[in-house]
Design a protein around this motif. Sequence first.
Motif, PDB file in Angstrom:
ATOM      1  N   SER A 196       2.808  44.991  57.279  1.00  0.00           N
ATOM      2  CA  SER A 196       3.347  44.506  56.016  1.00  0.00           C
ATOM      3  C   SER A 196       2.273  44.642  54.949  1.00  0.00           C
ATOM      4  O   SER A 196       1.070  44.579  55.252  1.00  0.00           O
ATOM      5  N   THR A 235      15.719  54.240  47.897  1.00  0.00           N
ATOM      6  CA  THR A 235      14.872  53.149  47.405  1.00  0.00           C
ATOM      7  C   THR A 235      13.440  53.577  47.105  1.00  0.00           C
ATOM      8  O   THR A 235      12.736  52.858  46.404  1.00  0.00           O
ATOM      9  N   LYS A 294      11.125  41.936  54.843  1.00  0.00           N
ATOM     10  CA  LYS A 294      11.637  42.908  53.877  1.00  0.00           C
ATOM     11  C   LYS A 294      12.319  44.061  54.602  1.00  0.00           C
ATOM     12  O   LYS A 294      13.104  44.777  54.015  1.00  0.00           O
ATOM     13  N   ASP A 295      11.964  44.249  55.889  1.00  0.00           N
ATOM     14  CA  ASP A 295      12.533  45.331  56.669  1.00  0.00           C
ATOM     15  C   ASP A 295      12.817  44.855  58.096  1.00  0.00           C
ATOM     16  O   ASP A 295      12.350  45.437  59.070  1.00  0.00           O
ATOM     17  N   ASP A 296      13.562  43.779  58.194  1.00  0.00           N
ATOM     18  CA  ASP A 296      14.066  43.278  59.473  1.00  0.00           C
ATOM     19  C   ASP A 296      12.972  42.998  60.496  1.00  0.00           C
ATOM     20  O   ASP A 296      13.177  43.148  61.694  1.00  0.00           O
ATOM     21  N   PHE A 298       8.060  54.654  55.155  1.00  0.00           N
ATOM     22  CA  PHE A 298       9.344  53.979  55.022  1.00  0.00           C
ATOM     23  C   PHE A 298       9.389  53.306  53.662  1.00  0.00           C
ATOM     24  O   PHE A 298       9.600  53.960  52.666  1.00  0.00           O
ATOM     25  N   TYR A 299       9.144  52.031  53.611  1.00  0.00           N
ATOM     26  CA  TYR A 299       9.128  51.297  52.342  1.00  0.00           C
ATOM     27  C   TYR A 299       7.702  51.086  51.879  1.00  0.00           C
ATOM     28  O   TYR A 299       6.780  51.009  52.684  1.00  0.00           O
ATOM     29  N   SER A 349       6.449  48.488  51.047  1.00  0.00           N
ATOM     30  CA  SER A 349       5.986  47.218  51.618  1.00  0.00           C
ATOM     31  C   SER A 349       5.472  47.373  53.039  1.00  0.00           C
ATOM     32  O   SER A 349       5.079  46.382  53.668  1.00  0.00           O
ATOM     33  N   ARG A 350       5.477  48.615  53.573  1.00  0.00           N
ATOM     34  CA  ARG A 350       4.974  48.886  54.924  1.00  0.00           C
ATOM     35  C   ARG A 350       3.932  49.988  54.912  1.00  0.00           C
ATOM     36  O   ARG A 350       4.159  51.109  55.337  1.00  0.00           O
ATOM     37  N   PHE A 370      13.618  57.105  52.881  1.00  0.00           N
ATOM     38  CA  PHE A 370      14.600  56.261  52.196  1.00  0.00           C
ATOM     39  C   PHE A 370      14.687  56.661  50.725  1.00  0.00           C
ATOM     40  O   PHE A 370      14.202  55.957  49.844  1.00  0.00           O
ATOM     41  N   TYR A 388      10.095  44.609  60.866  1.00  0.00           N
ATOM     42  CA  TYR A 388       9.222  45.746  61.160  1.00  0.00           C
ATOM     43  C   TYR A 388       8.006  45.764  60.229  1.00  0.00           C
ATOM     44  O   TYR A 388       7.114  46.581  60.394  1.00  0.00           O
ATOM     45  N   ASP A 389       7.974  44.864  59.284  1.00  0.00           N
ATOM     46  CA  ASP A 389       6.850  44.716  58.360  1.00  0.00           C
ATOM     47  C   ASP A 389       6.035  43.491  58.785  1.00  0.00           C
ATOM     48  O   ASP A 389       6.099  42.428  58.205  1.00  0.00           O
TER      49      ASP A 389
END
Length: 172
Positions: free
Chosen positions: A107, A147, A61-63, A166-167, A169-170, A144, A65-66
């Motif tokens: 993640s 988002t 989901k984040d290249d 960050f997101y 998802s992390r 971010f 990093y998750d």
Amino acid sequence: MTIEYLWYKNAIFYELHIRAFSDSNGDGKGDLQGIVAKLDYLQDLGVDCLWLLPMFPSPLKDDGYDISDYDNIHPDYGTVEDFKSLVKQTHARGMRVIADLILNHTSDQHPWFIESRKSKDNPYRDYYVWSATEQKYKDARIIFTDTEASNWTLDEATGEYYWHRFYASRPI
């Protein structure tokens, strides 16, 4: 300190996003064996150290990093044996390998986080930052903003919020 200990001060690092570098099996994604095939080229460039961006299993989901598993290699990139081969062949050329190891978050699909969501008493709960309110750390900017509306996300199962910088998802 010995000069060997300070090797990195004058080293030429090559930051390498595995997925985008060299595809050894024709599936359109770079992989560890693709890097092995290019080691002589990298050595000819004067590279002293390969810096591998995240290569662990991840929902991407984040290249990458998750990270969802710290004990394995993302199947798109190869296997742990492929990684060992890369390190061995890199060292044989007098070069080094460093890997990005993301430890300040996982993640939301990592087994630790999944366990932490099961109850407020779960031993994995302390692996993450949880709060009854999303008012903590109000001065921390949202990175971010396009988002994420907050650095906190409500977990419906436990009724508490988990922290992420960050997101969502992390989680941290």
